[in-house]
Design an enzyme around this catalytic site. Structure first.
Site, mmCIF file in Angstrom:
data_model
loop_
_atom_site.group_PDB
_atom_site.id
_atom_site.type_symbol
_atom_site.label_atom_id
_atom_site.label_comp_id
_atom_site.label_asym_id
_atom_site.label_seq_id
_atom_site.Cartn_x
_atom_site.Cartn_y
_atom_site.Cartn_z
ATOM 1 N N CYS A 119 0.814 -1.226 0.000
ATOM 2 C CA CYS A 119 0.000 0.000 0.000
ATOM 3 C C CYS A 119 0.844 1.271 0.000
ATOM 4 C CB CYS A 119 -0.973 -0.007 1.173
ATOM 5 S SG CYS A 119 -2.033 -1.452 1.163
ATOM 6 N N HIS A 252 -3.059 7.148 2.164
ATOM 7 C CA HIS A 252 -3.549 5.852 1.685
ATOM 8 C C HIS A 252 -4.944 5.641 2.253
ATOM 9 C CE1 HIS A 252 -4.091 1.717 0.874
ATOM 10 N NE2 HIS A 252 -3.830 1.291 2.103
ATOM 11 N N ASN A 282 -10.224 -0.098 0.074
ATOM 12 C CA ASN A 282 -8.761 -0.022 0.074
ATOM 13 C C ASN A 282 -8.252 -0.644 -1.230
ATOM 14 O OD1 ASN A 282 -6.041 -0.455 0.468
ATOM 15 N ND2 ASN A 282 -6.252 -1.197 2.577
HETATM 16 O O1 UT7 Z 1 -3.816 -1.230 3.491
HETATM 17 C C1 UT7 Z 1 -2.866 -1.513 4.438
HETATM 18 C C2 UT7 Z 1 -3.200 -0.916 5.687
HETATM 19 N N1 UT7 Z 1 -4.329 -1.582 6.277
HETATM 20 C C3 UT7 Z 1 -4.978 -0.973 7.235
HETATM 21 O O2 UT7 Z 1 -4.660 0.171 7.510
HETATM 22 C C4 UT7 Z 1 -6.023 -1.702 8.017
HETATM 23 C C5 UT7 Z 1 -5.884 -1.357 9.469
HETATM 24 N N2 UT7 Z 1 -6.856 -1.986 10.334
HETATM 25 C C6 UT7 Z 1 -8.151 -1.624 10.331
HETATM 26 O O3 UT7 Z 1 -8.575 -0.812 9.521
HETATM 27 C C7 UT7 Z 1 -9.052 -2.204 11.401
HETATM 28 O O4 UT7 Z 1 -8.275 -2.860 12.358
HETATM 29 C C8 UT7 Z 1 -10.124 -3.181 10.838
HETATM 30 C C9 UT7 Z 1 -11.141 -2.410 10.034
HETATM 31 C C10 UT7 Z 1 -9.461 -4.223 9.960
HETATM 32 C C11 UT7 Z 1 -10.842 -3.869 12.004
HETATM 33 O O5 UT7 Z 1 -11.412 -2.906 12.844
HETATM 34 P P1 UT7 Z 1 -11.278 -3.038 14.432
HETATM 35 O O6 UT7 Z 1 -12.035 -1.931 15.012
HETATM 36 O O7 UT7 Z 1 -9.802 -3.136 14.716
HETATM 37 O O8 UT7 Z 1 -12.048 -4.394 14.735
HETATM 38 P P2 UT7 Z 1 -11.513 -5.761 15.347
HETATM 39 O O9 UT7 Z 1 -10.608 -6.442 14.363
HETATM 40 O O10 UT7 Z 1 -10.970 -5.486 16.724
HETATM 41 O O11 UT7 Z 1 -12.875 -6.578 15.482
HETATM 42 C C12 UT7 Z 1 -13.929 -6.143 16.305
HETATM 43 C C13 UT7 Z 1 -15.073 -7.135 16.208
HETATM 44 C C14 UT7 Z 1 -14.652 -8.599 16.362
HETATM 45 O O12 UT7 Z 1 -15.672 -9.254 17.074
HETATM 46 P P3 UT7 Z 1 -15.479 -9.595 18.625
HETATM 47 O O13 UT7 Z 1 -14.251 -10.457 18.697
HETATM 48 O O14 UT7 Z 1 -15.289 -8.259 19.287
HETATM 49 O O15 UT7 Z 1 -16.741 -10.286 18.977
HETATM 50 C C15 UT7 Z 1 -14.630 -9.096 14.939
HETATM 51 O O16 UT7 Z 1 -14.866 -10.486 14.852
HETATM 52 O O17 UT7 Z 1 -15.681 -7.022 14.890
HETATM 53 C C16 UT7 Z 1 -15.780 -8.331 14.326
HETATM 54 N N3 UT7 Z 1 -15.676 -8.212 12.869
HETATM 55 C C17 UT7 Z 1 -16.725 -8.059 12.051
HETATM 56 N N4 UT7 Z 1 -18.040 -7.994 12.266
HETATM 57 C C18 UT7 Z 1 -18.832 -7.810 11.205
HETATM 58 C C19 UT7 Z 1 -14.533 -8.205 12.134
HETATM 59 N N5 UT7 Z 1 -14.842 -8.046 10.831
HETATM 60 C C20 UT7 Z 1 -16.180 -7.963 10.755
HETATM 61 C C21 UT7 Z 1 -17.075 -7.781 9.682
HETATM 62 N N6 UT7 Z 1 -18.387 -7.712 9.953
HETATM 63 N N7 UT7 Z 1 -16.662 -7.654 8.405
#
Ligand code: UT7
Length: 325
Positions: A119, A252, A282
């Site tokens: 990225c 990005h 993204n």
């Molecule tokens: O391009 C390269 C750079 N990439 C990035 O910059 C990505 C950086 N990371 C992010 O943008 C975020 O970390 C994410 C968008 C990927 C995830 O967001 P988050 O607020 O960090 O969520 P999380 O991974 O801590 O997940 C929170 C909850 C989990 O459930 P529990 O364990 O709290 O019950 C996940 O299982 O959200 C759940 N979850 C979803 N629920 C519905 C994860 N993905 C989904 C989904 N739909 N698609």
């Protein structure tokens, strides 16, 4: 006379198939994967993304974006003397997507190669092209970011498959007697290879290992927020400018929360932040030139504006380019 490089045209291209979060959620539900528009918008700011048809490759998207950029610069393919494509989803293992783009543009002879920095690929590629122009190796470069990330997504993993999209963005970078690119700052730290990768590879006549993207989202999030601020400060210092001199921040486009956090740290009003992640998702190396082109064509970014581009992603890689548009 000191040589500089300057962007003289921008272009972009999105494959026509657009999926809203609701469309994607319905497709995933049929495979037993649960997600919702509400979760995706709240956690990422993404509302829709574009996916390329199965027979469309990164080079096809790149060629369309390049043609728009050359039209904007008033150039023909035969004027181009360097092609750099930033991509992690090239058409083939080799040759490079850049060589394929060159041939599809109907030209031959000029150097053409890919840059693989995921990225951060576009800020890496722009920095390389800038250096080649400043040393007289090239005068009219095409710098392109192009991706078909839909090909490497694991549609059974809801933590990644809702985040990415396909597309391409391009700029024409030309030699100039006045500064366009003001400063660059590039970094990598390979110890974080595992937090964002496609571990598979081709060997012995077949794909070995997992050929799909895996990401530890929260780990990437945490690293991204820190390095984006330090890179922004580094390019400002190198150019002897202050954060108040920035007219537009084009980071990005991965997650609106990361982008807003960087803007806040630089004390930039959110109106100065260019946002396309809502409509594109993204698109990895394509996201910055896509957003730049949208900002130029919408009349936001104008000649003479000070623009900061920032990339961050797999590697771990990160960097920024500060430019006078
Ligand atoms: O391009 C390269 C750079 N990439 C990035 O910059 C990505 C950086 N990371 C992010 O943008 C975020 O970390 C994410 C968008 C990927 C995830 O967001 P988050 O607020 O960090 O969520 P999380 O991974 O801590 O997940 C929170 C909850 C989990 O459930 P529990 O364990 O709290 O019950 C996940 O299982 O959200 C759940 N979850 C979803 N629920 C519905 C994860 N993905 C989904 C989904 N739909 N698609």
């Amino acid at each position: 006379m000191t040589l500089y490089s300057r962007i003289t045209g921008t272009g972009s291209f999105l494959p026509p198939r657009r999926l809203t979060n609701a469309d994607l959620a319905a497709e995933l539900a049929s495979k037993g994967v649960e997600t919702s528009d509400e979760w995706i918008v709240e956690r990422t700011g993404i509302k829709a993304r574009h996916f390329a048809a199965p027979d469309v490759s990164s080079s096809d998207l790149a060629v369309e974006a390049a043609r728009h950029a050359m039209d904007a610069a008033g150039l023909k393919p035969s004027d181009i003397d360097l092609i750099i494509v930033a991509t992690s989803t090239p058409d083939m293992v080799f040759p490079s997507a850049a060589c394929i783009v060159q041939h599809k543009l109907g030209i031959a002879g000029c150097p053409a190669f890919d840059v693989q920095a995921v990225c951060s690929g576009f800020v890496y590629a722009l920095t390389v092209a800038d250096a080649m122009i400043k040393t007289g190796t090239a005068r009219k470069a095409l710098v392109i970011g192009a991706e078909v990330f839909s090909r490497i997504l694991d549609f059974s993993d809801r933590t990644t498959c809702v985040l990415f999209g396909d597309g391409a963005g391009a700029v024409v970078l030309e030699a100039s007697t006045t500064p366009g690119i003001l400063s660059s700052d590039l970094h990598a730290d390979g110890k974080h290879v595992d937090i964002l990768c496609v571990p598979g590879h081709v060997s012995g006549g077949q794909a070995q290992g997992n050929p799909l993207l895996k990401m530890d989202g929260p780990a990437v999030f945490k690293l991204a927020v820190g390095v984006l601020e330090s890179s922004a400060r580094a390019v400002l210092a190198k150019a002897n400018l202050l954060d108040t001199d920035i007219d537009w921040l084009i980071p990005h486009q991965a997650n609106i929360r990361i982008m807003q956090s960087t803007a806040k740290k630089l004390k930039l009003p959110l109106e100065k932040l260019i946002v396309t992640v809502d409509e594109h998702g993204n698109t990895s190396a394509a996201s910055i030139p896509l957003a730049l082109d949208v900002a130029v064509r919408s009349g936001k970014v104008k000649k003479g504006d000070t623009v900061m581009l920032e990339g961050v992603g797999g590697g771990f890689t990160w960097g920024a380019v500060l430019l006078n548009y």
